[in-house]
Design a protein around this motif. Structure first.
Motif, PDB file in Angstrom:
ATOM      1  N   GLN A 102       0.863  -1.176   0.000  1.00  0.00           N
ATOM      2  CA  GLN A 102       0.000   0.000   0.000  1.00  0.00           C
ATOM      3  C   GLN A 102       0.903   1.230   0.000  1.00  0.00           C
ATOM      4  OE1 GLN A 102      -3.424  -0.441  -0.129  1.00  0.00           O
ATOM      5  NE2 GLN A 102      -2.763  -2.562  -0.367  1.00  0.00           N
ATOM      6  N   SER A 153       8.537   2.811   8.040  1.00  0.00           N
ATOM      7  CA  SER A 153       7.821   1.795   7.250  1.00  0.00           C
ATOM      8  C   SER A 153       8.239   0.423   7.747  1.00  0.00           C
ATOM      9  CB  SER A 153       8.151   1.885   5.760  1.00  0.00           C
ATOM     10  OG  SER A 153       8.847   3.046   5.431  1.00  0.00           O
ATOM     11  N   ALA A 213       5.901  -2.645   7.563  1.00  0.00           N
ATOM     12  CA  ALA A 213       5.175  -3.859   7.173  1.00  0.00           C
ATOM     13  C   ALA A 213       4.639  -3.755   5.751  1.00  0.00           C
ATOM     14  CB  ALA A 213       4.068  -4.139   8.184  1.00  0.00           C
ATOM     15  N   ALA A 214       3.374  -3.455   5.593  1.00  0.00           N
ATOM     16  CA  ALA A 214       2.753  -3.539   4.274  1.00  0.00           C
ATOM     17  C   ALA A 214       2.578  -2.179   3.615  1.00  0.00           C
ATOM     18  CB  ALA A 214       1.387  -4.221   4.400  1.00  0.00           C
ATOM     19  N   VAL A 215       2.914  -1.115   4.330  1.00  0.00           N
ATOM     20  CA  VAL A 215       2.669   0.221   3.808  1.00  0.00           C
ATOM     21  C   VAL A 215       3.989   0.908   3.487  1.00  0.00           C
ATOM     22  CG1 VAL A 215       1.602   2.450   4.287  1.00  0.00           C
ATOM     23  CG2 VAL A 215       0.589   0.379   5.222  1.00  0.00           C
ATOM     24  N   ARG A 216       4.019   1.568   2.347  1.00  0.00           N
ATOM     25  CA  ARG A 216       5.170   2.379   1.970  1.00  0.00           C
ATOM     26  C   ARG A 216       4.726   3.840   1.953  1.00  0.00           C
ATOM     27  NH1 ARG A 216       6.501  -1.708   3.233  1.00  0.00           N
ATOM     28  NH2 ARG A 216       7.542  -3.376   2.112  1.00  0.00           N
ATOM     29  N   TYR A 217       5.693   4.730   2.050  1.00  0.00           N
ATOM     30  CA  TYR A 217       5.393   6.157   2.138  1.00  0.00           C
ATOM     31  C   TYR A 217       6.114   6.929   1.050  1.00  0.00           C
ATOM     32  CZ  TYR A 217       3.769   4.730   6.723  1.00  0.00           C
ATOM     33  OH  TYR A 217       3.113   4.094   7.737  1.00  0.00           O
TER      34      TYR A 217
END
Lengths: 134, 216
Positions: B101, B170, B172-176
């Motif tokens: 995500q 960051s 786990a499943a999320v990127r920024y």
């Protein structure tokens, strides 16, 4: 029994809104849908949560410097996602739950923090690592 | 050991021969063993691996810069991008091959965002490509969450105390991806002109976007 749908079963994430719409009879089929366990987020935006302080063996996605600290939920990450810690060990069936973006004041994480008081750390944490802060 | 090469190929300057002279390390051996096993068992092919490397190579900060420029010039797109970063990027044709995500973090006059992965090297690869080496090294990873203002100062970025530093780890499943502040004086710039000044480091959050690369 004819009214078994109205029997309230408090489940994870079963908030006040859910109780309210079941309290009054309704003719809409959509309003009596009961979500499965884990389908709704367990925590709300603005809620204080603490990161569980546990140390399982292996690589886990919650950094150690955060464990045991209290933060605030600032965002519920949709959609529900697989617990990628369980996935790493080949166990992922039915493990979809919410991730939460949680904010911590940096002054709370580091007692000798030298930045500004408003500085924050935000991180996404899987539901199984959080509990309501007392 | 290395030696100056003597065989003559297409260029005429001398340099040390590019060759592997050291014994492969632990992780290189492990990677080779796992790769050969996966191929031998028919789970993936050598072509699959080569293709995936091409996928990675097809991603670069130019994609992220185009996303930022579009957000600066199209308020409706910006609203959708901030609501769902992945869907916003997918609108522009950027696929999320790693099934992560994406949350796009908007810098404002009150909040400056900085991205790190303390556990390893999670990075918005679908939109920025491979991370820089310093992003993967322990000094940056440890210090970005404990003394971010000092880290920013080392990049030449000095922010007043009334601007909140918001570090996103960051894990786990999320990127920024950071949506930097649009520099003043660029009101009449085209999206292409704007994209040209948006750098990788600005989208990680260690520097602002500036015109002509002047210091902050």
């Amino acid at each position: 029994m004819t009214d078994h749908i109205d029997q309230d079963r408090p489940g994870r994430g079963d908030g006040a809104a859910g109780d309210a719409h079941r309290a009054k009879p309704t003719s809409s089929a959509f309003e009596i849908i009961l979500p499965a366990l884990g389908e709704r987020p367990a925590f709300e935006v603005g809620e204080a949560v603490s990161v569980r302080d546990r140390s399982p063996i292996g690589h886990y996605r919650v950094p150690i410097y955060l464990r045991g600290h209290v933060g605030t939920v600032v965002r519920i990450i949709e959609p529900v996602l697989v617990d990628n810690e369980a996935e790493g060990y080949g166990r992922n069936a039915g493990s979809r739950l919410h991730y939460y973006r949680v904010a911590f004041p940096l002054t709370e994480l580091w007692s000798r923090y030298e930045g500004a008081p408003g500085d924050e750390l935000h991180v996404e944490i899987f539901e199984t690592w959080l509990e309501r802060a007392q | 050991m290395t030696s100056v090469h003597t065989d003559h190929h297409d260029h005429d300057h001398d340099h040390a021969a590019i060759e592997q002279v050291d014994r492969p390390g632990y992780y290189e051996v492990m990677e080779t063993a796992i790769r050969e096993l996966l191929i031998a068992k028919g789970l993936i092919s050598a072509g699959d691996i080569r293709h995936q490397i091409e996928v990675l190579d097809s991603r670069s900060p130019a994609l992220g810069a185009a996303v930022v420029a579009r957000a600066w010039t199209d308020p409706d797109f910006k609203r959708r991008l901030l609501a769902d970063g992945r869907k916003g990027c997918e609108e522009l044709g950027i696929s999320f091959y790693d099934d992560t995500q994406l949350i796009v973090l908007e810098n404002t006059s009150e909040v400056h965002n900085l991205i790190v992965c303390t556990l390893c090297s999670c990075y918005p690869r679908p939109v920025l490509g491979l991370p820089p080496d310093w992003y993967k090294l322990k000094p940056y990873r440890a210090r970005a969450v404990s003394e971010p203002r000092k880290v920013l100062a080392e990049f030449g970025t000095h922010l007043p105390d009334d601007v909140e530093i918001r570090v996103s780890d960051s894990t786990a499943a999320v990127r920024y991806l950071v949506l930097p502040l649009r520099p003043e004086g660029t009101d009449d710039w085209s999206p292409d002109e704007l994209a040209a000044i948006v750098t990788r480091d600005a989208m990680i959050g260690v520097i602002p976007v500036t015109i002509g690369g002047e210091a902050a």
